[in-house]
Design a protein around this motif. Structure first.
Motif, PDB file in Angstrom:
ATOM      1  N   ILE A 195     -30.481  14.393  -9.087  1.00  0.00           N
ATOM      2  CA  ILE A 195     -31.704  13.651  -9.421  1.00  0.00           C
ATOM      3  C   ILE A 195     -32.937  14.504  -9.132  1.00  0.00           C
ATOM      4  O   ILE A 195     -33.874  14.563  -9.940  1.00  0.00           O
ATOM      5  CB  ILE A 195     -31.749  12.327  -8.631  1.00  0.00           C
ATOM      6  CG1 ILE A 195     -30.657  11.380  -9.129  1.00  0.00           C
ATOM      7  CG2 ILE A 195     -33.127  11.676  -8.743  1.00  0.00           C
ATOM      8  CD1 ILE A 195     -30.484  10.138  -8.272  1.00  0.00           C
ATOM      9  N   ASN A 196     -32.944  15.190  -8.007  1.00  0.00           N
ATOM     10  CA  ASN A 196     -34.089  16.032  -7.665  1.00  0.00           C
ATOM     11  C   ASN A 196     -34.252  17.197  -8.629  1.00  0.00           C
ATOM     12  O   ASN A 196     -35.379  17.590  -8.967  1.00  0.00           O
ATOM     13  CB  ASN A 196     -33.957  16.537  -6.235  1.00  0.00           C
ATOM     14  CG  ASN A 196     -34.299  15.468  -5.213  1.00  0.00           C
ATOM     15  OD1 ASN A 196     -35.115  14.588  -5.472  1.00  0.00           O
ATOM     16  ND2 ASN A 196     -33.665  15.519  -4.053  1.00  0.00           N
ATOM     17  N   ALA A 197     -33.139  17.756  -9.089  1.00  0.00           N
ATOM     18  CA  ALA A 197     -33.221  18.817 -10.094  1.00  0.00           C
ATOM     19  C   ALA A 197     -33.825  18.288 -11.384  1.00  0.00           C
ATOM     20  O   ALA A 197     -34.655  18.956 -12.024  1.00  0.00           O
ATOM     21  CB  ALA A 197     -31.835  19.406 -10.350  1.00  0.00           C
ATOM     22  N   MET A 198     -33.434  17.079 -11.772  1.00  0.00           N
ATOM     23  CA  MET A 198     -34.002  16.461 -12.972  1.00  0.00           C
ATOM     24  C   MET A 198     -35.499  16.230 -12.803  1.00  0.00           C
ATOM     25  O   MET A 198     -36.299  16.497 -13.709  1.00  0.00           O
ATOM     26  CB  MET A 198     -33.283  15.146 -13.255  1.00  0.00           C
ATOM     27  CG  MET A 198     -33.777  14.379 -14.473  1.00  0.00           C
ATOM     28  SD  MET A 198     -35.202  13.306 -14.134  1.00  0.00           S
ATOM     29  CE  MET A 198     -34.536  12.237 -12.867  1.00  0.00           C
ATOM     30  N   GLU A 231     -25.929   7.158  -3.190  1.00  0.00           N
ATOM     31  CA  GLU A 231     -24.623   6.986  -2.559  1.00  0.00           C
ATOM     32  C   GLU A 231     -23.572   7.134  -3.640  1.00  0.00           C
ATOM     33  O   GLU A 231     -23.700   6.562  -4.734  1.00  0.00           O
ATOM     34  CB  GLU A 231     -24.493   5.618  -1.886  1.00  0.00           C
ATOM     35  CG  GLU A 231     -23.164   5.473  -1.138  1.00  0.00           C
ATOM     36  CD  GLU A 231     -22.942   4.096  -0.541  1.00  0.00           C
ATOM     37  OE1 GLU A 231     -22.005   3.963   0.276  1.00  0.00           O
ATOM     38  OE2 GLU A 231     -23.670   3.153  -0.900  1.00  0.00           O
ATOM     39  N   GLY A 232     -22.524   7.892  -3.336  1.00  0.00           N
ATOM     40  CA  GLY A 232     -21.501   8.129  -4.351  1.00  0.00           C
ATOM     41  C   GLY A 232     -22.118   8.760  -5.584  1.00  0.00           C
ATOM     42  O   GLY A 232     -22.917   9.691  -5.499  1.00  0.00           O
ATOM     43  N   HIS A 233     -21.745   8.254  -6.764  1.00  0.00           N
ATOM     44  CA  HIS A 233     -22.248   8.801  -8.022  1.00  0.00           C
ATOM     45  C   HIS A 233     -23.511   8.092  -8.505  1.00  0.00           C
ATOM     46  O   HIS A 233     -23.941   8.307  -9.641  1.00  0.00           O
ATOM     47  CB  HIS A 233     -21.159   8.702  -9.107  1.00  0.00           C
ATOM     48  CG  HIS A 233     -20.037   9.683  -8.913  1.00  0.00           C
ATOM     49  ND1 HIS A 233     -19.018   9.469  -8.020  1.00  0.00           N
ATOM     50  CD2 HIS A 233     -19.789  10.881  -9.480  1.00  0.00           C
ATOM     51  CE1 HIS A 233     -18.181  10.497  -8.052  1.00  0.00           C
ATOM     52  NE2 HIS A 233     -18.620  11.364  -8.930  1.00  0.00           N
ATOM     53  N   TYR A 234     -24.119   7.274  -7.635  1.00  0.00           N
ATOM     54  CA  TYR A 234     -25.270   6.474  -8.041  1.00  0.00           C
ATOM     55  C   TYR A 234     -26.472   6.760  -7.144  1.00  0.00           C
ATOM     56  O   TYR A 234     -26.322   7.020  -5.945  1.00  0.00           O
ATOM     57  CB  TYR A 234     -24.927   4.977  -7.996  1.00  0.00           C
ATOM     58  CG  TYR A 234     -23.885   4.635  -9.026  1.00  0.00           C
ATOM     59  CD1 TYR A 234     -24.243   4.293 -10.324  1.00  0.00           C
ATOM     60  CD2 TYR A 234     -22.525   4.727  -8.730  1.00  0.00           C
ATOM     61  CE1 TYR A 234     -23.281   4.025 -11.288  1.00  0.00           C
ATOM     62  CE2 TYR A 234     -21.553   4.458  -9.682  1.00  0.00           C
ATOM     63  CZ  TYR A 234     -21.942   4.116 -10.964  1.00  0.00           C
ATOM     64  OH  TYR A 234     -20.993   3.870 -11.915  1.00  0.00           O
ATOM     65  N   GLY A 235     -27.646   6.698  -7.743  1.00  0.00           N
ATOM     66  CA  GLY A 235     -28.867   6.906  -6.981  1.00  0.00           C
ATOM     67  C   GLY A 235     -30.058   6.416  -7.768  1.00  0.00           C
ATOM     68  O   GLY A 235     -29.943   6.017  -8.934  1.00  0.00           O
ATOM     69  N   GLY A 236     -31.221   6.455  -7.117  1.00  0.00           N
ATOM     70  CA  GLY A 236     -32.416   6.015  -7.815  1.00  0.00           C
ATOM     71  C   GLY A 236     -33.644   6.091  -6.947  1.00  0.00           C
ATOM     72  O   GLY A 236     -33.597   6.510  -5.787  1.00  0.00           O
ATOM     73  N   ILE A 285     -32.527   4.081 -12.041  1.00  0.00           N
ATOM     74  CA  ILE A 285     -31.199   4.122 -11.436  1.00  0.00           C
ATOM     75  C   ILE A 285     -30.335   5.055 -12.290  1.00  0.00           C
ATOM     76  O   ILE A 285     -30.359   4.976 -13.525  1.00  0.00           O
ATOM     77  CB  ILE A 285     -30.566   2.722 -11.377  1.00  0.00           C
ATOM     78  CG1 ILE A 285     -31.433   1.775 -10.539  1.00  0.00           C
ATOM     79  CG2 ILE A 285     -29.137   2.799 -10.816  1.00  0.00           C
ATOM     80  CD1 ILE A 285     -31.564   2.154  -9.085  1.00  0.00           C
ATOM     81  N   TYR A 286     -29.544   5.912 -11.638  1.00  0.00           N
ATOM     82  CA  TYR A 286     -28.776   6.944 -12.339  1.00  0.00           C
ATOM     83  C   TYR A 286     -27.296   6.885 -11.965  1.00  0.00           C
ATOM     84  O   TYR A 286     -26.941   6.538 -10.836  1.00  0.00           O
ATOM     85  CB  TYR A 286     -29.289   8.340 -11.955  1.00  0.00           C
ATOM     86  CG  TYR A 286     -30.723   8.584 -12.293  1.00  0.00           C
ATOM     87  CD1 TYR A 286     -31.095   9.104 -13.540  1.00  0.00           C
ATOM     88  CD2 TYR A 286     -31.730   8.309 -11.375  1.00  0.00           C
ATOM     89  CE1 TYR A 286     -32.421   9.335 -13.859  1.00  0.00           C
ATOM     90  CE2 TYR A 286     -33.065   8.540 -11.677  1.00  0.00           C
ATOM     91  CZ  TYR A 286     -33.397   9.046 -12.917  1.00  0.00           C
ATOM     92  OH  TYR A 286     -34.725   9.263 -13.221  1.00  0.00           O
ATOM     93  N   ARG A 287     -26.474   7.279 -12.920  1.00  0.00           N
ATOM     94  CA  ARG A 287     -25.064   7.578 -12.661  1.00  0.00           C
ATOM     95  C   ARG A 287     -24.828   9.044 -12.945  1.00  0.00           C
ATOM     96  O   ARG A 287     -25.172   9.540 -14.019  1.00  0.00           O
ATOM     97  CB  ARG A 287     -24.130   6.741 -13.544  1.00  0.00           C
ATOM     98  CG  ARG A 287     -22.638   7.082 -13.323  1.00  0.00           C
ATOM     99  CD  ARG A 287     -21.702   6.200 -14.138  1.00  0.00           C
ATOM    100  NE  ARG A 287     -21.790   6.450 -15.569  1.00  0.00           N
ATOM    101  CZ  ARG A 287     -21.106   7.408 -16.215  1.00  0.00           C
ATOM    102  NH1 ARG A 287     -20.326   8.250 -15.547  1.00  0.00           N
ATOM    103  NH2 ARG A 287     -21.220   7.531 -17.529  1.00  0.00           N
ATOM    104  N   ARG A 288     -24.257   9.753 -11.964  1.00  0.00           N
ATOM    105  CA  ARG A 288     -23.935  11.172 -12.127  1.00  0.00           C
ATOM    106  C   ARG A 288     -22.508  11.341 -12.619  1.00  0.00           C
ATOM    107  O   ARG A 288     -21.597  10.641 -12.174  1.00  0.00           O
ATOM    108  CB  ARG A 288     -24.115  11.898 -10.788  1.00  0.00           C
ATOM    109  CG  ARG A 288     -23.673  13.371 -10.813  1.00  0.00           C
ATOM    110  CD  ARG A 288     -23.915  14.036  -9.465  1.00  0.00           C
ATOM    111  NE  ARG A 288     -23.177  13.398  -8.381  1.00  0.00           N
ATOM    112  CZ  ARG A 288     -21.923  13.663  -8.057  1.00  0.00           C
ATOM    113  NH1 ARG A 288     -21.210  14.558  -8.752  1.00  0.00           N
ATOM    114  NH2 ARG A 288     -21.337  13.040  -7.042  1.00  0.00           N
TER     115      ARG A 288
END
Length: 334
Positions: free
Chosen positions: A188-191, A259-264, A296-299
């Protein structure tokens, strides 16, 4: 492995108690879980409220009276430490829809007697076993459109009742491995580094490809819509959006976690920008507008695959001198 079980149980217990409570008991239920001076932030026309009674009387009770038999249908649930305050505060995040039968007016919107879905995402900061701070963002124009109103000109992408993750693994009631959350936050930070300034110097699709899978899905708010693949996202939202704004401020987040594959993350506002014209088919303005946003994101692997976005478009357009909610309801009543 870091544990967020205590905080997750607190929020889940609140949701369960809210679902069981009658509208007149909501204030009592909230007071059992919220700090006395808890700060609650919601989209226009609610803005900032303090304390359980104000939140109950101004938001939850009217909504429950309007949407009878209301259910919380969660698609994503996770917790984490907040990068913005040096990983000190703990936040619990829930995203999905509040579904009910639209039986009484809400915010002047006439009821339909049919099912409606209110898209929401909620960040709760837990401190001393109480909710000390909340960001509760919800897509009112999405509900308006389900009720047959047209608050905005035709949008560039698709209008949908949005599903949860493709992988159906977004409810992290159990804690995930720390390394997975760290990888998601780094992605997310790279994005944010790639996209936050709109000045990478690369062609837009190449810039997006640094952070996103080619089959990305961008689940945007009503008025903009949802779009699929980098190519269509660039054409149906990102390109037009950038072309319509200038003088963008730096990004300001109040919470960012994973957390896990999710963040935001969310901000209040995330940034300001001056609308030069064309966004959502609307004229330009000399006034800077505020963008209050939750993402909210899914990696998937090393890139982001899905993104659910909540933008307070009613507030943004009000900063531009247009009260969309008031105008749309007035037209419907005339």
């Amino acid at each position: 492995m870091m544990s967020f079980q205590k905080e997750k149980r607190l929020v889940r217990a609140l949701y369960s108690a809210l679902e069981r409570a009658s509208p007149n008991r909501i204030g009592h239920v909230l007071s059992e879980f919220m700090a006395t001076d808890a700060l609650w932030r919601g989209f226009h026309p609610f803005d900032e409220l303090t304390g359980a009674e104000a939140v109950a009387e101004q938001f939850w009770k009217p909504l429950r009276l309007s949407l009878s038999r209301m259910q919380r249908r969660q698609d994503i649930f996770f917790a984490g430490k907040n990068e913005i305050d040096g990983f000190t505060g703990t936040w619990v995040v829930s995203m999905g829809h509040l579904m009910g039968l639209f039986d009484r007016p809400w915010l002047g919107i006439a009821p339909t007697g049919k099912m409606v879905f209110l898209r929401y995402c909620e960040f709760n900061r837990i401190e001393n076993e109480r909710i000390a701070e909340t960001a509760m963002y919800f897509d009112i124009p999405h509900l308006m459109m389900q009720a047959g109103l047209n608050p905005f000109p035709p949008q560039t992408a698709a209008h949908l009742v949005q599903p949860g993750p493709l992988t159906h693994d977004g409810l992290l009631f159990d804690d995930a491995l720390d390394a997975e959350g760290q990888a998601t936050l780094a992605t997310i930070n790279a994005m944010i580094g790639d996209l936050g300034t709109w000045q990478s110097g690369l062609p837009l699709e190449e810039e997006l490809a640094q952070s996103w899978t080619d089959d990305m899905v961008w689940w945007g708010p009503a008025g903009i819509g949802a779009t699929y693949t980098i190519e269509r996202y660039a054409k149906q939202h990102s390109g037009p959006f950038r072309a319509a704004f200038k003088d963008r401020s730096k990004t300001r987040h109040l919470a960012r976690l994973a957390e896990g594959h999710y963040g935001g993350f969310f901000g209040w506002p995330n940034f300001t920008a001056r609308h030069s014209g064309g966004f959502m088919g609307m004229p330009g303005s000399d006034r800077p507008g505020e963008m209050r946003v939750i993402d909210i994101y899914r990696r998937d692997g090393k890139k982001l695959a899905e993104n659910w976005i909540f933008i307070d478009l009613l507030h943004f357009w009000k900063t531009q001198g247009v009260d969309i909610l008031k105008r749309t309801v007035a037209i419907a009543d005339s």
